[in-house]
Design a protein around this motif. Structure first.
Motif, PDB file in Angstrom:
ATOM      1  N   SER A  48      -0.931  18.491 -32.009  1.00 14.02           N
ATOM      2  CA  SER A  48       0.363  18.233 -32.655  1.00 14.02           C
ATOM      3  C   SER A  48       1.460  18.635 -31.686  1.00 14.02           C
ATOM      4  CB  SER A  48       0.496  19.038 -33.960  1.00 14.02           C
ATOM      5  OG  SER A  48       0.624  20.425 -33.669  1.00 14.02           O
ATOM      6  N   GLY A  49       2.676  18.256 -32.023  1.00 11.88           N
ATOM      7  CA  GLY A  49       3.809  18.680 -31.199  1.00 11.88           C
ATOM      8  C   GLY A  49       3.932  20.198 -31.189  1.00 11.88           C
ATOM      9  N   LEU A  50       3.719  20.817 -32.335  1.00 11.20           N
ATOM     10  CA  LEU A  50       3.856  22.283 -32.399  1.00 11.20           C
ATOM     11  C   LEU A  50       2.739  22.993 -31.636  1.00 11.20           C
ATOM     12  CD1 LEU A  50       5.251  22.779 -35.992  1.00 11.20           C
ATOM     13  CD2 LEU A  50       6.411  23.186 -33.814  1.00 11.20           C
ATOM     14  N   ALA A  51       1.541  22.435 -31.618  1.00  9.47           N
ATOM     15  CA  ALA A  51       0.468  23.022 -30.806  1.00  9.47           C
ATOM     16  C   ALA A  51       0.862  22.968 -29.332  1.00  9.47           C
ATOM     17  CB  ALA A  51      -0.851  22.292 -31.037  1.00  9.47           C
ATOM     18  N   VAL A  97      12.713  20.155 -22.283  1.00 14.57           N
ATOM     19  CA  VAL A  97      13.441  19.176 -23.093  1.00 14.57           C
ATOM     20  C   VAL A  97      12.482  18.524 -24.091  1.00 14.57           C
ATOM     21  CG1 VAL A  97      14.786  17.035 -23.096  1.00 14.57           C
ATOM     22  CG2 VAL A  97      15.091  18.692 -21.247  1.00 14.57           C
ATOM     23  N   ASP A  98      12.783  18.677 -25.361  1.00 10.98           N
ATOM     24  CA  ASP A  98      12.047  17.959 -26.399  1.00 10.98           C
ATOM     25  C   ASP A  98      12.620  16.544 -26.443  1.00 10.98           C
ATOM     26  OD1 ASP A  98      11.116  16.841 -28.792  1.00 10.98           O
ATOM     27  OD2 ASP A  98      11.025  18.779 -29.808  1.00 10.98           O
ATOM     28  N   ASN A  99      11.821  15.591 -25.967  1.00  9.57           N
ATOM     29  CA  ASN A  99      12.279  14.199 -25.804  1.00  9.57           C
ATOM     30  C   ASN A  99      11.763  13.298 -26.925  1.00  9.57           C
ATOM     31  OD1 ASN A  99      13.762  12.346 -24.221  1.00  9.57           O
ATOM     32  ND2 ASN A  99      11.945  11.681 -23.078  1.00  9.57           N
ATOM     33  N   HIS A 105       6.767  16.420 -26.362  1.00  4.61           N
ATOM     34  CA  HIS A 105       6.778  15.329 -27.336  1.00  4.61           C
ATOM     35  C   HIS A 105       5.985  15.677 -28.572  1.00  4.61           C
ATOM     36  CE1 HIS A 105       8.818  11.961 -25.568  1.00  4.61           C
ATOM     37  NE2 HIS A 105       8.287  12.262 -24.398  1.00  4.61           N
ATOM     38  N   SER A 106       6.527  15.301 -29.707  1.00  7.04           N
ATOM     39  CA  SER A 106       5.694  15.088 -30.871  1.00  7.04           C
ATOM     40  C   SER A 106       5.308  13.616 -30.745  1.00  7.04           C
ATOM     41  CB  SER A 106       6.474  15.347 -32.154  1.00  7.04           C
ATOM     42  OG  SER A 106       5.696  14.904 -33.252  1.00  7.04           O
ATOM     43  N   THR A 107       4.086  13.339 -30.285  1.00 11.25           N
ATOM     44  CA  THR A 107       3.649  11.936 -30.119  1.00 11.25           C
ATOM     45  C   THR A 107       3.415  11.278 -31.482  1.00 11.25           C
ATOM     46  OG1 THR A 107       1.348  12.656 -29.875  1.00 11.25           O
ATOM     47  CG2 THR A 107       2.602  12.319 -27.847  1.00 11.25           C
ATOM     48  N   THR A 108       3.433  12.117 -32.524  1.00  7.77           N
ATOM     49  CA  THR A 108       3.412  11.653 -33.911  1.00  7.77           C
ATOM     50  C   THR A 108       4.518  10.625 -34.164  1.00  7.77           C
ATOM     51  OG1 THR A 108       2.904  13.976 -34.439  1.00  7.77           O
ATOM     52  CG2 THR A 108       3.468  12.542 -36.288  1.00  7.77           C
ATOM     53  N   LYS A 109       5.606  10.727 -33.425  1.00 10.24           N
ATOM     54  CA  LYS A 109       6.808   9.974 -33.728  1.00 10.24           C
ATOM     55  C   LYS A 109       6.824   8.651 -32.954  1.00 10.24           C
ATOM     56  CE  LYS A 109       7.445  13.815 -36.012  1.00 10.24           C
ATOM     57  NZ  LYS A 109       8.239  14.934 -35.524  1.00 10.24           N
ATOM     58  N   TYR A 110       7.809   8.418 -32.069  1.00 10.45           N
ATOM     59  CA  TYR A 110       7.921   7.093 -31.451  1.00 10.45           C
ATOM     60  C   TYR A 110       6.743   6.736 -30.553  1.00 10.45           C
ATOM     61  CZ  TYR A 110      12.610   6.705 -33.248  1.00 10.45           C
ATOM     62  OH  TYR A 110      13.681   6.610 -34.097  1.00 10.45           O
TER      63      TYR A 110
HETATM   64  C1  LIG Z   1       8.126  16.378 -35.456  1.00 12.87           C
HETATM   65  C2  LIG Z   1       8.798  17.081 -34.355  1.00 12.87           C
HETATM   66  C3  LIG Z   1       8.175  18.138 -33.679  1.00 12.87           C
HETATM   67  C4  LIG Z   1       6.843  18.717 -34.119  1.00 12.87           C
HETATM   68  O1  LIG Z   1       5.785  17.850 -33.889  1.00 12.87           O
HETATM   69  P1  LIG Z   1       4.476  17.772 -34.816  1.00 12.87           P
HETATM   70  O2  LIG Z   1       3.716  16.649 -34.198  1.00 12.87           O
HETATM   71  O3  LIG Z   1       4.925  17.521 -36.213  1.00 12.87           O
HETATM   72  O4  LIG Z   1       3.795  19.104 -34.679  1.00 12.87           O
HETATM   73  C5  LIG Z   1       8.841  18.701 -32.612  1.00 12.87           C
HETATM   74  N1  LIG Z   1      10.054  18.275 -32.216  1.00 12.87           N
HETATM   75  C6  LIG Z   1      10.685  17.260 -32.848  1.00 12.87           C
HETATM   76  C7  LIG Z   1      12.040  16.829 -32.373  1.00 12.87           C
HETATM   77  C8  LIG Z   1      10.090  16.636 -33.939  1.00 12.87           C
HETATM   78  O5  LIG Z   1      10.745  15.651 -34.566  1.00 12.87           O
END
Ligand SMILES: *Cc1c(COP(=O)(O)O)cnc(C)c1O
Length: 379
Positions: free
Chosen positions: A76-79, A173-175, A195-200
């Protein structure tokens, strides 16, 4: 490789499988690997926490897309964030974080890393002097998001990189909001991209994942050690889905931006809306910096409801095509109330978000349908 972005998204790390010719990298669903003799793993693979070819394919692709030397993919992004902090900081170190970071990132600093001995100060990242003032003799990391979640604030990446390097700190930088298609922080001086690759990057709301991309292979080394030692790795099925998503990142982002521009412009003219937060609007305080460091302005739009918190909640509840849900960056449009949903963990902190805020993740549906849905939700 000297290829363009869309070519790298489709080909980097994704050579046809040498044995079968499979055009798409296989899902290596295996925990372990046969060895030819004691201490002689084939191709270096021993155990899938330590290395997996499907994860490697994703990591190679993400490194290429961000223009970095190496990438690591996480569960995950948080991991990814947690592993990075443990690897680059020691108890007693200090981190400057944004005063409107993603709620989960804030919770990681305030409730987890702080207990481990990390100290932090929240600063307004669009104000470089405020960031400088927040630094201490033990500041190891300046951590920024740009655009920020959920207020769409913009930080000047090259200015912050200069400030970090002046003080022997690193810039992270959180991109996630921009994606590498719209913004490449490493080219602007950042040391690590999160990156949270969960997103885009995944882009289809069907997988959770995270990644770190490093400007410098030497900084990646201790983090790779921690990735294996802490174990928050991206599984092969998840890595495969993420890689499947990232191939279309460029075309998706262009449509997200087209639609978000239309939505932002529509909202600025609506009486039920007090303020629209979108870096593409010329009156946004970060517009000029965003225009300098981003290709376009992204698919996220936030706004403040004219009628306060209750009004914001009603708008969220009335939306139909915009699905009421957390997360963002998928092909489908989502709406949410950050104060009660994604950012509830920041309540009462310096990162608390306005109660009348609504956040939209503008998807790639037919834009007139999105505008019609907002019209009925705002009525
Ligand atoms: C969702 C998000 C995270 C966390 O990522 P997860 O995949 O949910 O652990 C971190 N930064 C931003 C900007 C996010 O939107």
């Amino acid at each position: 490789m000297n290829y363009g972005f869309e070519t790298l998204a489709i080909h980097a790390g994704q050579e046809p499988d040498p044995r079968t010719g499979a055009v798409v990298p296989p899902i290596y669903a295996t925990s372990t690997y046969a060895q030819d003799a004691v201490g002689s793993p084939r191709l270096g693979y021993e155990y899938s926490r330590s290395g997996n070819p499907t994860r490697d394919a994703l990591q190679e692709c993400l490194a290429a897309l961000e223009g970095g030397r190496r990438a690591l993919a996480f569960a995950s992004g948080l991991a990814a964030e947690d592993t990075l902090l443990r690897a680059v900081c020691r108890p007693g170190d200090h981190v400057v974080i944004p005063d409107d970071a993603y709620g989960g990132t804030f919770r990681l600093f305030a409730k987890v890393a702080e207990r481990w001995g990390l100290t932090w100060t929240a600063a307004h990242m669009s104000d470089v002097d405020a960031v400088r003032a927040a630094m201490t003799g033990r500041t190891r990391v300046i951590w920024t998001e740009t655009p920020t979640n959920p207020l769409l604030g913009i930080a000047d990446i090259s200015a912050l990189a200069g400030l970090a390097h002046e003080h022997d700190a690193i810039l992270v930088v959180d991109n996630t909001f921009a994606s590498p298609y719209l913004q490449q922080p490493i080219a602007l001086g950042a040391d690590v991209v999160v990156h949270s690759t969960t997103k885009y990057i995944g882009g289809h709301s069907d997988v959770v994942g995270g990644a770190l991309v490093f400007a410098d292979a030497a900084l990646a080394e201790p983090v790779a050690f921690h990735q294996n030692a802490m174990g928050g790795v991206d599984g092969p099925f998840d890595a495969w889905l993420t890689l499947r998503g990232v191939r279309t990142l460029g075309v998706r982002m262009d449509r997200h931006c087209d639609n978000a521009e239309r939505v932002a412009e529509y909202l600025t003219r609506h009486r039920a809306v007090a303020t629209v937060l979108y870096p593409g609007l010329s009156d946004h305080p970060g517009h000029e910096i965003a225009a300098k460091q981003m290709r376009r302005f992204g698919g996220m739009v936030s706004f403040r409801a004219a009628g306060g918190e209750q009004h914001a909640i009603e708008i969220c509840n009335r939306a139909r095509l915009f699905v009421l849900a957390e997360s963002l960056g998928g092909v489908e449009s989502l709406i949410e109330h950050p104060g009660r949903m994604t950012h509830a963990s920041a309540a009462g902190s310096p990162l608390e978000v306005p109660a009348d805020l609504v956040r939209l993740s503008v998807g790639i549906e037919t834009v007139d349908d999105l505008l019609a849905d907002l019209e009925q939700a705002l009525a």
